[in-house]
Design a protein around this motif. Structure first.
Motif, PDB file in Angstrom:
ATOM      1  N   ARG A 113      14.612  33.202 -15.380  1.00  0.00           N
ATOM      2  CA  ARG A 113      14.965  32.431 -16.564  1.00  0.00           C
ATOM      3  C   ARG A 113      16.435  32.614 -16.960  1.00  0.00           C
ATOM      4  O   ARG A 113      17.022  31.732 -17.569  1.00  0.00           O
ATOM      5  CB  ARG A 113      14.076  32.838 -17.746  1.00  0.00           C
ATOM      6  N   LYS A 116      18.508  30.644 -14.247  1.00  0.00           N
ATOM      7  CA  LYS A 116      17.986  29.295 -14.000  1.00  0.00           C
ATOM      8  C   LYS A 116      17.762  29.057 -12.498  1.00  0.00           C
ATOM      9  O   LYS A 116      18.220  28.084 -11.909  1.00  0.00           O
ATOM     10  CB  LYS A 116      18.950  28.233 -14.548  1.00  0.00           C
ATOM     11  N   GLU A 263       5.834  23.921 -15.786  1.00  0.00           N
ATOM     12  CA  GLU A 263       6.695  22.795 -15.441  1.00  0.00           C
ATOM     13  C   GLU A 263       8.115  23.329 -15.230  1.00  0.00           C
ATOM     14  O   GLU A 263       8.640  24.058 -16.068  1.00  0.00           O
ATOM     15  CB  GLU A 263       6.686  21.755 -16.559  1.00  0.00           C
ATOM     16  N   SER A 265      12.026  22.823 -15.057  1.00  0.00           N
ATOM     17  CA  SER A 265      13.094  21.947 -15.523  1.00  0.00           C
ATOM     18  C   SER A 265      14.054  21.624 -14.378  1.00  0.00           C
ATOM     19  O   SER A 265      14.267  22.429 -13.467  1.00  0.00           O
ATOM     20  CB  SER A 265      13.867  22.632 -16.662  1.00  0.00           C
ATOM     21  N   ASN A 266      14.647  20.422 -14.429  1.00  0.00           N
ATOM     22  CA  ASN A 266      15.620  20.048 -13.407  1.00  0.00           C
ATOM     23  C   ASN A 266      16.932  20.815 -13.550  1.00  0.00           C
ATOM     24  O   ASN A 266      17.846  20.651 -12.743  1.00  0.00           O
ATOM     25  CB  ASN A 266      15.882  18.542 -13.429  1.00  0.00           C
ATOM     26  N   LYS A 267      17.029  21.662 -14.569  1.00  0.00           N
ATOM     27  CA  LYS A 267      18.204  22.515 -14.734  1.00  0.00           C
ATOM     28  C   LYS A 267      18.130  23.753 -13.838  1.00  0.00           C
ATOM     29  O   LYS A 267      19.110  24.480 -13.700  1.00  0.00           O
ATOM     30  CB  LYS A 267      18.339  22.948 -16.184  1.00  0.00           C
ATOM     31  N   TYR A 268      16.951  23.994 -13.246  1.00  0.00           N
ATOM     32  CA  TYR A 268      16.776  25.160 -12.393  1.00  0.00           C
ATOM     33  C   TYR A 268      17.132  24.831 -10.946  1.00  0.00           C
ATOM     34  O   TYR A 268      16.858  23.728 -10.461  1.00  0.00           O
ATOM     35  CB  TYR A 268      15.332  25.663 -12.452  1.00  0.00           C
TER      36      TYR A 268
END
Length: 283
Positions: A113, A116, A263, A265-268
């Motif tokens: 986290r 990311k 879920e 995130s597309n930030k990862y």
């Protein structure tokens, strides 16, 4: 606690679970044959009778991790749904999620986290799990304090012939050999409770990898029917490292109102198994 320390814990725990494969020493080196008072099928049924009947187990957890001179303690959450998911969340400062490990029947998910990053892979893509036949149900049995068979979802009385049992004083040792893997469980002869699970992955070239998973401090769950271990002490020994993990479970509940899938995130950014393991081995 520094975020770097928290991430080290995440990557210490990850290979411990992925590589669940042995013990520092075998449960019993010399045992006597089972006496007539311990019928193998009947005794295995007694052990299986201790399996939980609840569908959900959720709890706050205190983690302690020791690798060499490093010793780190932090808090987290454990959420499990029978035959569906095991989730471990590691917390920073007691309230910020720093890492998440999620195991389903189809994949392993590890999330960093802080940076990311994440790894999401099927069990077959992890070499040891594929070669040894360990899957979601094996990991579930370790967390739920139960017997298991490689590549199987459950153990029944019809499987008794695959195991051997030996009496050692007040305990019974249940053993199973499967290819390069030796499995053994230390159980109470009186109650059938599993006190310890041992697994040894034998590798003549690279050396053995070993796991020891101890259970202690059993208490009745809220339903008042089955006892569950509130303390789990785990030791993973590889040819290069020894990792000790302690989990103290507090306030066990059976919460059902939570999402069983994470879920992403597309930030990862997705990373590979090799990247995760290389980062771990560099600690």
């Amino acid at each position: 606690m520094k975020t770097s320390s928290i991430l080290k814990v995440a990557f210490m725990v990850m290979p411990l679970v992925l590589a669940s494969c042995g013990t520092k020493k075998k449960v019993v080196e010399e045992t006597k044959p089972v006496v007539s008072s311990v019928g193998q099928t009947d005794f295995l049924n007694k052990v299986n009778d201790n399996n939980q009947t609840v569908k959900f187990i959720t709890s706050k957890i205190k983690f302690s991790v020791e690798v060499g001179a490093q010793n780190i303690t932090l808090t987290g959450n454990l959420r499990m749904k029978r035959d569906d998911v095991i989730r471990l969340q590691l917390m920073a400062f007691g309230f910020v999620e720093a890492a998440r490990l999620e195991f389903t029947k189809d994949y392993v998910l590890i999330m960093d986290r802080i940076n990311k990053q994440y790894l999401k892979a099927p069990y077959l893509s992890v070499d040891f799990l594929r070669n040894s036949g360990l899957n979601f149900y094996s990991l579930q049995a370790l967390f739920w304090n139960e017997l298991f068979l490689p590549n199987r979802s459950s153990v029944s009385s019809e499987d008794a012939g695959r195991f051997t049992t030996n009496v050692d004083k007040d305990d019974v040792i249940i053993s199973l050999e499967d290819g390069k893997i030796d499995y053994s469980w230390l159980t109470s002869q009186a109650s059938g409770t599993i006190k310890m699970t041992n697994i040894i992955y034998k590798d003549r070239i690279n050396g053995n990898t070993q796991l020891n998973w101890d259970y202690d401090n059993f208490t009745l769950l809220e339903d008042g029917k089955k006892r569950f271990p509130n303390t789990m002490n785990i030791m993973l020994t590889t040819p290069k490292k020894e990792i000790k993990l302690g989990m103290k479970i507090n306030y066990v509940k059976h919460e059902t109102e939570w999402e069983t899938r994470t879920e992403i995130s597309n930030k990862y950014r997705e990373v590979t198994v090799d990247e995760i393991l290389q980062r771990f081995m560099a600690l």
